[in-house]
Motif scaffolding. Structure first.
Motif, PDB file in Angstrom:
ATOM      1  N   ALA A 145      67.165 -36.008 -36.990  1.00 43.60           N
ATOM      2  CA  ALA A 145      67.111 -34.610 -37.393  1.00 43.60           C
ATOM      3  C   ALA A 145      65.897 -34.342 -38.285  1.00 43.60           C
ATOM      4  O   ALA A 145      65.228 -33.305 -38.170  1.00 43.60           O
ATOM      5  CB  ALA A 145      68.392 -34.218 -38.120  1.00 43.60           C
ATOM      6  N   GLY A 146      65.597 -35.298 -39.169  1.00 44.47           N
ATOM      7  CA  GLY A 146      64.444 -35.140 -40.044  1.00 44.47           C
ATOM      8  C   GLY A 146      63.150 -35.119 -39.256  1.00 44.47           C
ATOM      9  O   GLY A 146      62.268 -34.297 -39.511  1.00 44.47           O
ATOM     10  N   LEU A 147      63.039 -36.067 -38.294  1.00 41.64           N
ATOM     11  CA  LEU A 147      61.828 -36.104 -37.478  1.00 41.64           C
ATOM     12  C   LEU A 147      61.681 -34.828 -36.643  1.00 41.64           C
ATOM     13  O   LEU A 147      60.577 -34.311 -36.461  1.00 41.64           O
ATOM     14  CB  LEU A 147      61.853 -37.336 -36.568  1.00 41.64           C
ATOM     15  CG  LEU A 147      61.696 -38.689 -37.286  1.00 41.64           C
ATOM     16  CD1 LEU A 147      61.915 -39.838 -36.311  1.00 41.64           C
ATOM     17  CD2 LEU A 147      60.302 -38.788 -37.915  1.00 41.64           C
ATOM     18  N   ALA A 148      62.817 -34.367 -36.123  1.00 43.41           N
ATOM     19  CA  ALA A 148      62.769 -33.141 -35.327  1.00 43.41           C
ATOM     20  C   ALA A 148      62.315 -31.952 -36.175  1.00 43.41           C
ATOM     21  O   ALA A 148      61.539 -31.097 -35.716  1.00 43.41           O
ATOM     22  CB  ALA A 148      64.153 -32.864 -34.726  1.00 43.41           C
ATOM     23  N   THR A 149      62.765 -31.899 -37.418  1.00 42.93           N
ATOM     24  CA  THR A 149      62.362 -30.816 -38.317  1.00 42.93           C
ATOM     25  C   THR A 149      60.873 -30.850 -38.593  1.00 42.93           C
ATOM     26  O   THR A 149      60.180 -29.823 -38.553  1.00 42.93           O
ATOM     27  CB  THR A 149      63.138 -30.908 -39.648  1.00 42.93           C
ATOM     28  OG1 THR A 149      64.547 -30.836 -39.386  1.00 42.93           O
ATOM     29  CG2 THR A 149      62.743 -29.772 -40.593  1.00 42.93           C
ATOM     30  N   VAL A 150      60.361 -32.084 -38.864  1.00 40.45           N
ATOM     31  CA  VAL A 150      58.929 -32.236 -39.114  1.00 40.45           C
ATOM     32  C   VAL A 150      58.128 -31.831 -37.889  1.00 40.45           C
ATOM     33  O   VAL A 150      57.094 -31.147 -37.987  1.00 40.45           O
ATOM     34  CB  VAL A 150      58.613 -33.689 -39.513  1.00 40.45           C
ATOM     35  CG1 VAL A 150      57.102 -33.904 -39.579  1.00 40.45           C
ATOM     36  CG2 VAL A 150      59.243 -34.018 -40.857  1.00 40.45           C
ATOM     37  N   PHE A 151      58.623 -32.208 -36.699  1.00 38.76           N
ATOM     38  CA  PHE A 151      57.947 -31.880 -35.458  1.00 38.76           C
ATOM     39  C   PHE A 151      57.880 -30.355 -35.253  1.00 38.76           C
ATOM     40  O   PHE A 151      56.838 -29.812 -34.886  1.00 38.76           O
ATOM     41  CB  PHE A 151      58.679 -32.541 -34.278  1.00 38.76           C
ATOM     42  CG  PHE A 151      58.070 -32.210 -32.949  1.00 38.76           C
ATOM     43  CD1 PHE A 151      56.880 -32.792 -32.541  1.00 38.76           C
ATOM     44  CD2 PHE A 151      58.689 -31.299 -32.106  1.00 38.76           C
ATOM     45  CE1 PHE A 151      56.324 -32.466 -31.312  1.00 38.76           C
ATOM     46  CE2 PHE A 151      58.135 -30.976 -30.890  1.00 38.76           C
ATOM     47  CZ  PHE A 151      56.942 -31.563 -30.481  1.00 38.76           C
ATOM     48  N   VAL A 152      58.989 -29.688 -35.521  1.00 36.09           N
ATOM     49  CA  VAL A 152      59.025 -28.226 -35.364  1.00 36.09           C
ATOM     50  C   VAL A 152      58.056 -27.559 -36.331  1.00 36.09           C
ATOM     51  O   VAL A 152      57.332 -26.627 -35.965  1.00 36.09           O
ATOM     52  CB  VAL A 152      60.456 -27.702 -35.594  1.00 36.09           C
ATOM     53  CG1 VAL A 152      60.464 -26.176 -35.679  1.00 36.09           C
ATOM     54  CG2 VAL A 152      61.371 -28.177 -34.478  1.00 36.09           C
ATOM     55  N   ILE A 153      58.011 -28.066 -37.560  1.00 36.56           N
ATOM     56  CA  ILE A 153      57.101 -27.486 -38.561  1.00 36.56           C
ATOM     57  C   ILE A 153      55.655 -27.633 -38.120  1.00 36.56           C
ATOM     58  O   ILE A 153      54.843 -26.701 -38.212  1.00 36.56           O
ATOM     59  CB  ILE A 153      57.329 -28.142 -39.941  1.00 36.56           C
ATOM     60  CG1 ILE A 153      58.700 -27.741 -40.496  1.00 36.56           C
ATOM     61  CG2 ILE A 153      56.226 -27.741 -40.927  1.00 36.56           C
ATOM     62  CD1 ILE A 153      59.094 -28.467 -41.767  1.00 36.56           C
ATOM     63  N   LEU A 154      55.317 -28.842 -37.595  1.00 35.11           N
ATOM     64  CA  LEU A 154      53.948 -29.070 -37.146  1.00 35.11           C
ATOM     65  C   LEU A 154      53.586 -28.182 -35.969  1.00 35.11           C
ATOM     66  O   LEU A 154      52.481 -27.641 -35.882  1.00 35.11           O
ATOM     67  CB  LEU A 154      53.768 -30.547 -36.778  1.00 35.11           C
ATOM     68  CG  LEU A 154      53.790 -31.538 -37.954  1.00 35.11           C
ATOM     69  CD1 LEU A 154      53.751 -32.974 -37.440  1.00 35.11           C
ATOM     70  CD2 LEU A 154      52.602 -31.290 -38.873  1.00 35.11           C
ATOM     71  N   VAL A 155      54.539 -28.026 -35.043  1.00 34.04           N
ATOM     72  CA  VAL A 155      54.283 -27.187 -33.871  1.00 34.04           C
ATOM     73  C   VAL A 155      54.062 -25.735 -34.283  1.00 34.04           C
ATOM     74  O   VAL A 155      53.139 -25.061 -33.801  1.00 34.04           O
ATOM     75  CB  VAL A 155      55.454 -27.301 -32.867  1.00 34.04           C
ATOM     76  CG1 VAL A 155      55.313 -26.245 -31.769  1.00 34.04           C
ATOM     77  CG2 VAL A 155      55.491 -28.697 -32.246  1.00 34.04           C
ATOM     78  N   VAL A 156      54.905 -25.236 -35.203  1.00 32.78           N
ATOM     79  CA  VAL A 156      54.774 -23.857 -35.664  1.00 32.78           C
ATOM     80  C   VAL A 156      53.457 -23.648 -36.396  1.00 32.78           C
ATOM     81  O   VAL A 156      52.753 -22.651 -36.206  1.00 32.78           O
ATOM     82  CB  VAL A 156      55.956 -23.472 -36.582  1.00 32.78           C
ATOM     83  CG1 VAL A 156      55.722 -22.110 -37.224  1.00 32.78           C
ATOM     84  CG2 VAL A 156      57.252 -23.468 -35.781  1.00 32.78           C
ATOM     85  N   LYS A 157      53.071 -24.609 -37.226  1.00 31.98           N
ATOM     86  CA  LYS A 157      51.828 -24.508 -37.992  1.00 31.98           C
ATOM     87  C   LYS A 157      50.619 -24.465 -37.082  1.00 31.98           C
ATOM     88  O   LYS A 157      49.736 -23.602 -37.218  1.00 31.98           O
ATOM     89  CB  LYS A 157      51.731 -25.682 -38.966  1.00 31.98           C
ATOM     90  CG  LYS A 157      50.452 -25.666 -39.801  1.00 31.98           C
ATOM     91  CD  LYS A 157      50.415 -26.855 -40.736  1.00 31.98           C
ATOM     92  CE  LYS A 157      49.113 -26.860 -41.531  1.00 31.98           C
ATOM     93  NZ  LYS A 157      49.015 -28.028 -42.440  1.00 31.98           N
ATOM     94  N   GLU A 158      50.571 -25.424 -36.117  1.00 30.05           N
ATOM     95  CA  GLU A 158      49.422 -25.466 -35.212  1.00 30.05           C
ATOM     96  C   GLU A 158      49.397 -24.247 -34.302  1.00 30.05           C
ATOM     97  O   GLU A 158      48.329 -23.706 -33.999  1.00 30.05           O
ATOM     98  CB  GLU A 158      49.466 -26.756 -34.394  1.00 30.05           C
ATOM     99  CG  GLU A 158      49.280 -28.028 -35.215  1.00 30.05           C
ATOM    100  CD  GLU A 158      47.931 -28.059 -35.920  1.00 30.05           C
ATOM    101  OE1 GLU A 158      46.959 -27.562 -35.341  1.00 30.05           O
ATOM    102  OE2 GLU A 158      47.866 -28.546 -37.061  1.00 30.05           O
ATOM    103  N   GLY A 159      50.570 -23.812 -33.882  1.00 30.89           N
ATOM    104  CA  GLY A 159      50.626 -22.637 -33.012  1.00 30.89           C
ATOM    105  C   GLY A 159      50.161 -21.385 -33.738  1.00 30.89           C
ATOM    106  O   GLY A 159      49.416 -20.555 -33.183  1.00 30.89           O
TER     107      GLY A 159
END
Length: 230
Positions: free
Chosen positions: A13-27
């Motif tokens: 869950a933690g990794l998924a959260t970090v992944f979502v944050i990175l995707v939103v930031k780059e997007g």
């Protein structure tokens, strides 16, 4: 075994959260991409005068000889309504918060005996002993600015026409013996524009013309126009 799965779920869950944050930031960075402008700031097209400062229109004092004969006395009386809480204007009227103003225009600055004038006005009378038309106009424009320390808390009248009407009406209350001055062309609209501006460049051809006029007056031949450039 269940404990291991629990920690795996937490880490996942933690990794998924970090992944979502990175995707939103780059997007967001891709969608709202800003390019650095070649020049910072905005250009404001503001004309400047020769001195580099905004030109200020000269304010001429009222031409009393022209304005008083045509002043609106009814409007002046209406303007005096704001003064009634402090002043009376009838002959022999009592002083209030301010002095009685009957005959004040053209009279002495310390106008009413027995009234406690401010120290500031007492000092002002040394250099300006009389309520001349100009003195009255300056005081009514901004009392505290014209005579710092005055007791008069009135903010002033910025509108010139209102002040002229008020002063004309006050003159009609016991001061009609004060003569109206002759019209003054130097105070009429356009007079300031006609006056030479200090530091301004001379008009082309003006100096040679002046030199020719002087030469003609002396009986000499006019100087050649090209001589001024040598």
């Amino acid at each position: 075994m269940s404990g291991d799965l629990k920690w795996n779920k937490i880490m996942g869950a933690g990794l998924a959260t970090v992944f979502v944050i990175l995707v939103v930031k780059e997007g967001s960075a891709f969608i709202y991409h800003n390019e650095t402008p070649e020049k910072m700031g905005y250009f404001v097209d503001a004309p400047e005068n020769a001195g580099g400062a905004a030109a200020e229109e000269a304010v001429l004092p009222p031409d009393w000889g022209t304005l008083l004969p045509t002043a609106d006395l009814a409007a002046g009386e209406a303007a005096f309504a704001r003064c009634k809480s402090c002043h009376t204007v009838n002959a022999g009227g009592a002083n209030g918060i301010g002095p009685n103003l009957y005959g004040v225009v053209g009279g002495p600055v310390i106008h009413m005996a027995g009234f406690a004038y401010s120290d500031a006005l007492q000092a002002h009378k040394v250099t300006n002993p009389t309520w001349t038309l100009d003195e009255m106009d300056l005081f009514l424009t901004a009392p505290a600015r014209h005579i710092p320390g005055t007791k008069m808390s009135f903010a002033g009248i910025r509108d010139t026409a209102t002040r002229v009407n008020l002063i004309a009406w006050l003159r009609s209350q016991g001061s009609t013996g004060m003569a109206i001055p002759a019209p003054d062309p130097a105070r009429q609209p356009g007079a300031a524009a006609a006056a030479p501006v200090e530091g301004a460049a001379p008009v082309a051809g003006a100096e040679p013309a002046a030199a020719d006029a002087a030469a003609a007056a002396a009986g000499a031949a006019p100087a050649p126009a090209a001589a001024a450039a040598n």
